[in-house]
Scaffold this motif. Structure first.
Motif, short mmCIF file in Angstrom:
data_model
loop_
_atom_site.label_atom_id
_atom_site.label_comp_id
_atom_site.label_asym_id
_atom_site.label_seq_id
_atom_site.Cartn_x
_atom_site.Cartn_y
_atom_site.Cartn_z
N VAL A 333 81.82 43.22 -9.67
CA VAL A 333 83.03 43.56 -8.77
C VAL A 333 83.53 44.79 -9.16
N LYS A 334 83.11 45.54 -10.07
CA LYS A 334 83.60 46.99 -10.76
C LYS A 334 84.45 47.63 -9.44
N TYR A 335 83.69 47.81 -8.29
CA TYR A 335 83.94 48.82 -7.57
C TYR A 335 85.12 48.10 -6.29
N LEU A 336 85.47 46.90 -6.37
CA LEU A 336 86.48 46.30 -5.39
C LEU A 336 87.72 46.72 -5.82
N PRO A 337 88.66 46.65 -4.86
CA PRO A 337 89.94 46.85 -5.32
C PRO A 337 90.59 45.96 -6.03
N LYS A 338 91.64 46.18 -6.76
CA LYS A 338 92.27 45.19 -7.88
C LYS A 338 92.82 43.88 -6.94
N LYS A 339 93.45 44.18 -5.86
CA LYS A 339 93.71 42.81 -4.93
C LYS A 339 92.96 42.65 -3.90
N ILE A 340 92.44 41.27 -3.89
CA ILE A 340 91.70 40.68 -2.73
C ILE A 340 92.71 39.76 -1.96
#
Length: 472
Positions: A333-340
């Motif tokens: 999930v390296k490129y996901l934003p910090k907040k889901i």
């Protein structure tokens, strides 16, 4: 007993003409009632524009748009299913003495791009994106193959294959909805319903909204007996989402999740080249969009996860796992934003108290947000399911609790904002109306109440602050 207890989860898609200009909506009990003028006076008339720039997670935009997407996941699966089941097949205009013909949809690749010639990504079913314009074009070309059953009051039910092959000049409601969505520059980058039939199964879509700067993962809710079997399995799964020590942040606990929902996400994905879990495949798809999609890279896109009923439960678990991996700096999930951010409608409870502690840990770190919309007297988002209904379920629903900030929607007054706010089934049961209150129809109606407009001016973060200390 099973039918009586589990039917509250069922949500086949249906639409009908309305007197209020809002999106087509799902009705879980076959036919959708027409909105009356009196009801319209109590509703916000959905006058927010798809072109309106989103104010940083403003609920006025988010809560409406994601409800539409949660609804659309039902609709689109039905449209595609009719193509899959009938294209190229021999049919007859009537059962006994009708004229036989071969069904030939015009340009089905507009909505079933997995059948195209382009090389397929191992992370997606679709070979190229589906746009609202493509869906509208497909419907215009193929109206003769579809019909909307109408009851004596003029209300439309679930779409069906029209074996009479009747030409239709009037457009379907879905065409107007996707035309509106086209203004928002939306693209469906994946939609996976490949191994699902009329009895259910895991169905999800991944949508990129270029105007809002969102990527949304949307899960479909229950439509048949396969889904019902998952819905009723309240045994606790302590391993699938917590299979290593790094997955548990709060010491001393034994987090567990709903066996039925967790199995949907964590079963091996049929046809996956690498034999991955469904969950891992979806995460890989989303991560790749943030990494490589030129419309997304470097543009501060947010990630939302949504769904109604069963779909809401799956959205809760998916968002949690993504946030858990993000907190562990996992490469997947390296490129996901910090907040889901999960925004769910009528979501059942998905875990025990220790799961909630893990959930809260991620909330406090800023990795996870969950806005849970539930109707008053909807029995599905509850625990402690009472007999005789409980006799049809596996496991102990008393062990379950809710997560996130709850927007509790009333029928005739401003919604209540609270944190978690888990309610027992007995406190919400209203025979014979509880199933009605679970329908997507009723969620549209209550979300649009004018009395709720003030609450929607907040952002998600402001809503969390207003709900108080989210550590209890």
């Amino acid at each position: 007993a099973l039918t009586a207890s589990a039917s509250a989860f069922v949500s086949p898609f249906s639409v009908a003409k309305r007197t209020v200009a809002v999106a087509p909506i799902a009705h879980e009990n076959g036919f959708r009632p027409t909105t009356t003028a009196a009801a319209a006076n109590q509703q916000c008339r959905s006058n927010y524009s798809f072109l309106k720039a989103a104010q940083e997670d403003s609920l006025d935009v988010v809560i409406h748009d994601l409800l539409k997407i949660s609804d659309f996941v039902y609709q689109f699966a039905n449209v595609r299913r009719i193509v899959k089941e009938n294209d190229g097949k021999q049919r007859s205009t009537s059962r006994w003495f009708g004229k036989k013909y071969t069904v030939a949809f015009d340009t089905p690749a507009l909505i079933r791009t997995q059948d195209g010639a382009q090389e397929q990504s191992k992370d997606k079913l679709l070979k190229y994106v589906i746009t609202p314009d493509a869906i509208k074009e497909f419907m215009e070309l193929n109206r003769k193959w579809y019909k909307e059953p109408v009851d004596e009051d003029g209300n439309a039910g679930d779409w069906e294959f029209d074996k009479t092959v009747t030409e239709k000049n009037e457009s379907f409601l879905l065409e107007a909805a996707v035309e509106e969505a086209a203004k928002d520059n939306m693209k469906i980058v994946d939609y996976d319903d490949e191994f699902c039939k009329g009895k259910g199964g895991l169905v999800y879509g991944v949508v990129v909204n270029l105007t809002r700067k969102w990527i949304t993962v949307a899960f479909r809710g229950t439509i048949g007996s396969t889904d019902l079997m998952a819905d009723r399995d309240f045994r606790l799964d302590h391993e699938s989402l917590f299979d290593s020590e790094d997955d548990i942040f709060v010491s001393g606990g034994k987090p567990g999740t709903h066996m039925g929902f967790t199995t949907y996400l964590c079963d091996e994905k049929k046809g996956d080249q690498d034999g991955r879990k469904c969950l891992d495949r979806i995460l890989s798809c989303v991560n790749e969009e943030f990494k490589s999609n030129p419309d997304v890279v470097g543009k501060d896109f947010d990630l939302y996860v949504t769904g109604h009923s069963l779909g809401g439960g799956l959205a809760n678990l998916f968002a949690f796992k993504a946030a858990q991996l993000k907190a562990n700096n996992d490469e997947s999930v390296k490129y996901l934003p910090k907040k889901i951010t999960a925004l769910t409608y009528a979501s059942p409870c998905v875990g025990n108290d220790d799961y909630n502690k893990e959930f809260q840990y991620l909330e406090k770190k800023g990795n996870l947000r969950h806005v849970r919309i539930a109707n008053e007297q909807d029995v599905v988002p509850t625990n402690n399911i009472i007999p005789p209904v409980s006799l049809a379920f596996k496991g102990n629903s008393k062990l379950y609790t809710q997560n996130g900030v709850n927007l509790f929607l009333h029928a005739d007054k401003e919604l209540t904002v609270d944190y978690r706010a888990t309610k027992s089934s007995g406190s919400q049961l209203k025979i014979p109306k509880s199933l009605d209150f679970h329908m997507v129809t009723e969620y549209y109606k209550r979300v649009e109440l004018l009395a709720n407009k003030k609450v929607y001016q907040q952002t998600v973060e402001e809503l969390y602050n207003a709900a108080g200390d989210f550590t209890n």
